[in-house]
Design an enzyme around this catalytic site. Structure first.
Site, PDB file in Angstrom:
ATOM      1  N   CYS A  82       0.800  -1.222   0.000  1.00  0.00           N
ATOM      2  CA  CYS A  82       0.000   0.000   0.000  1.00  0.00           C
ATOM      3  C   CYS A  82       0.837   1.279   0.000  1.00  0.00           C
ATOM      4  CB  CYS A  82      -0.945   0.001   1.199  1.00  0.00           C
ATOM      5  SG  CYS A  82      -2.117  -1.372   1.178  1.00  0.00           S
ATOM      6  N   CYS A 213     -13.754   1.791   7.093  1.00  0.00           N
ATOM      7  CA  CYS A 213     -12.804   1.027   6.279  1.00  0.00           C
ATOM      8  C   CYS A 213     -12.731   1.646   4.885  1.00  0.00           C
ATOM      9  CB  CYS A 213     -13.263  -0.421   6.143  1.00  0.00           C
ATOM     10  SG  CYS A 213     -13.586  -1.262   7.712  1.00  0.00           S
ATOM     11  N   HIS A 344      -8.930   3.958  -2.180  1.00  0.00           N
ATOM     12  CA  HIS A 344      -7.565   3.453  -1.995  1.00  0.00           C
ATOM     13  C   HIS A 344      -7.163   2.503  -3.118  1.00  0.00           C
ATOM     14  CE1 HIS A 344      -3.909   2.174  -0.237  1.00  0.00           C
ATOM     15  NE2 HIS A 344      -4.355   1.187   0.520  1.00  0.00           N
TER      16      HIS A 344
END
Length: 405
Positions: A82, A213, A344
């Site tokens: 990430c 989340c 993301h």
């Protein structure tokens, strides 16, 4: 002597639900073209390119950039989980500050599968996070389903037990980021939610609910970096944002030896990188005006306040309750909406953070502009592990004023 490095152009697509915005060559090209337009330069000025993505074939970067120009330059393809996007920035910055090149392009993109992140794509070999997984199993029972919310949910539970943090604190972070994201037209989620709505959304793990989340996303971001000589030669002082400093850290033995969920989730990596950064730049946490922080889950944003020393150890709850983490407080954290609202796409996240901070420092962030933003911090984390922490400021703060005289 190391040279100064500046960001002179940024681009970013709107982050979107996987499968809704076409294929990666199309949206990644869009981000690069936007960055080139922002800098006002042609692709043939680029001397080397770093392409960042966590999933895809090994020359996907070339697949994107060949559409824009086939100039024969070196193109690197980078994967660091990430933190992939900011790892690309870190590499490009080193190429320039070391005097190897003057102009670099960094591109981050991701085309993801819908739903929560699954396990390894290569079941016939050892998992890259296998030691992390084994350590978590030593500390607690691992439940069926995705592992990432368990890493960060357990870190949140540990903080609650040690310092009296409550589920409301985590929900307040998510509500803040959704509120910020509602002002960001490039965010995947642009709806504001109350703390009560966050708390009542579907339970995922521990204190984490669905609205705490980050979603999976498709999208891309890009940045063009230059040396000081190149900035002046191309007359880009009005665009230039200086990277004051940038540090990357990886796991230390404490990640596995101290039997702490917070350390397993990257707390010590972040602390190590930030301490190095503050020492090398002379900037203190109290001087920071705006932060783009890796809030893959609300629990991670909370523990990261402390590992970045934005507040003292165990004081994150008080920090949140006082409103110190948003507009009108000590520092505005995730004005973009963060990963929770913005989305993301793994390889694009670090570049999206860089773009947001450049817009903030230039005064171009519109409805989410942080007033008088002078010092900005970026934090991008990848389990497995790596973290990149960077500080930015406007490169030539008096240039626009002087050019008008």
């Amino acid at each position: 002597m190391l040279r100064k490095v500046f960001v002179v152009g940024v681009g970013m697509t709107k982050f979107a639900k996987p499968g809704t915005v076409g294929d990666y060559p199309d949206f990644a090209k869009q981000a690069v073209e936007e960055a080139l337009t922002d800098a006002g330069i042609e692709y043939n000025v680029i001397q080397q390119a770093v392409c960042a993505y966590a999933a895809g074939d090994s020359t996907s970067g070339q697949r994107v950039l060949y559409q824009i120009g086939m100039t024969g330059i070196p193109i690197y393809n980078v994967n660091n989980n990430c933190s992939t996007g900011s790892s690309g920035l870190f590499l490009a910055k080193q190429l320039i500050e070391g005097g190897i090149i003057d102009v670099a392009l960094v591109l981050g993109f991701e085309k993801m599968a819908s739903g929560a992140l699954k396990g390894s794509r290569f079941p016939d070999r050892a998992a890259a996070t296998g030691v992390h997984q084994a350590t978590m199993r030593e500390l607690t029972e691992v439940t069926p389903g995705p592992l990432t919310p368990q890493y960060f949910g357990n870190a949140g539970i540990e903080h609650m037990k040690k310092y009296g943090t409550t589920e409301v604190h985590f929900a307040k972070i998510a509500a803040k980021n959704h509120r910020h994201g509602a002002k960001n037209p490039r965010a995947q989620s642009t709806r504001a939610y109350t703390v009560e709505e966050v708390l009542s959304s579907r339970k995922i793990y521990g204190p984490l609910t669905k609205l705490q989340c980050c979603p999976t996303s498709d999208g891309a971001g890009a940045a063009i970096l230059m040396s000081e000589d190149a900035v002046i030669r191309n007359e880009l002082q009005h665009k230039a944002v200086e990277i004051i400093g940038m540090e990357m850290a990886t796991d230390t033995p404490s990640t596995f030896q101290e039997k702490s969920f917070m350390k397993l989730a990257g707390y010590d990596m972040t602390r190590l990188a930030s301490l190095r950064l503050y020492a090398k730049t002379g900037i203190t946490p109290k001087q920071i005006d705006v932060v783009e922080l890796h809030d893959c889950f609300s629990c991670n944003e909370l523990i990261t306040y402390e590992s970045l020393q934005l507040c003292g150890e165990g004081e994150a709850g008080k920090f949140i309750d006082s409103g110190a983490n948003t507009y009108g407080g000590q520092v505005v954290v995730n004005p973009s909406g963060g990963l929770i609202a913005k989305g993301h796409p793994l390889g694009a996240t670090g570049l999206a953070q860089c773009a947001e901070l450049c817009w903030q420092l230039r005064g171009e962030a519109g409805a989410r502009q942080v007033e008088d933003a002078r010092i900005a911090l970026q934090h991008n984390l990848g389990l497995g592990g790596a973290v990149v922490v960077a500080l930015y400021r406007k490169g030539f703060p008096n240039h626009t004023m002087l050019s008008k005289l």
